[in-house]
Design a protein around this motif. Structure first.
Motif, PDB file in Angstrom:
ATOM      1  N   ARG A 175       0.905   5.250  -2.159  1.00 20.14           N
ATOM      2  CA  ARG A 175       1.200   6.557  -1.562  1.00 20.14           C
ATOM      3  C   ARG A 175       2.428   7.188  -2.209  1.00 20.14           C
ATOM      4  O   ARG A 175       2.431   8.376  -2.543  1.00 20.14           O
ATOM      5  N   ASP A 176       3.488   6.390  -2.402  1.00 22.81           N
ATOM      6  CA  ASP A 176       4.720   6.903  -3.010  1.00 22.81           C
ATOM      7  C   ASP A 176       4.461   7.435  -4.416  1.00 22.81           C
ATOM      8  O   ASP A 176       4.993   8.484  -4.798  1.00 22.81           O
ATOM      9  N   GLU A 229       2.662  10.746  -4.113  1.00 22.35           N
ATOM     10  CA  GLU A 229       3.590  11.794  -3.695  1.00 22.35           C
ATOM     11  C   GLU A 229       4.523  12.213  -4.827  1.00 22.35           C
ATOM     12  O   GLU A 229       4.788  13.407  -5.008  1.00 22.35           O
ATOM     13  N   ASP A 279       0.828  -1.203   0.000  1.00 16.75           N
ATOM     14  CA  ASP A 279       0.000   0.000   0.000  1.00 16.75           C
ATOM     15  C   ASP A 279       0.864   1.254   0.000  1.00 16.75           C
ATOM     16  O   ASP A 279       0.452   2.297  -0.500  1.00 16.75           O
TER      17      ASP A 279
END
Length: 95
Positions: A84-85, A88, A80
């Protein structure tokens, strides 16, 4: 963070910023699956770009995205956290 990096390099051009940070850019044949990838080999960092986007405006966003992974110290993960990475890195590139 993006503005600090831009000011430090006197540019927001991701190709120049990569060069200033000693990040090599190489074009390879990814096929149609991928446009770019940051790889770390010992003390070296390399951004691999698809030959399909060479000379295209899209390449600026892809390099900026991969620089985002570098600056934000993302690891290659299958979890997960990867979602997110990627979010970002996209946000970093858009800035």
């Amino acid at each position: 963070m993006v503005h600090t990096i831009g000011n430090e390099n006197n540019t927001y051009n991701p190709f120049i910023i990569a060069k200033n940070k000693d990040i090599e850019i190489r074009y390879i044949d990814f096929g149609i699956e991928n446009y770019g990838q940051l790889i770390r080999i010992e003390d070296s960092n390399i951004i691999l770009l698809s030959q399909l986007i060479k000379g295209m405006k899209k390449s600026f966003f892809i390099v900026a995205h991969e620089l985002g992974h570098y600056v934000l110290k993302h690891k290659n993960q299958v979890s997960d956290a990867r979602v997110r990475d990627e979010f970002e890195a996209n946000f970093f590139a858009a800035e």
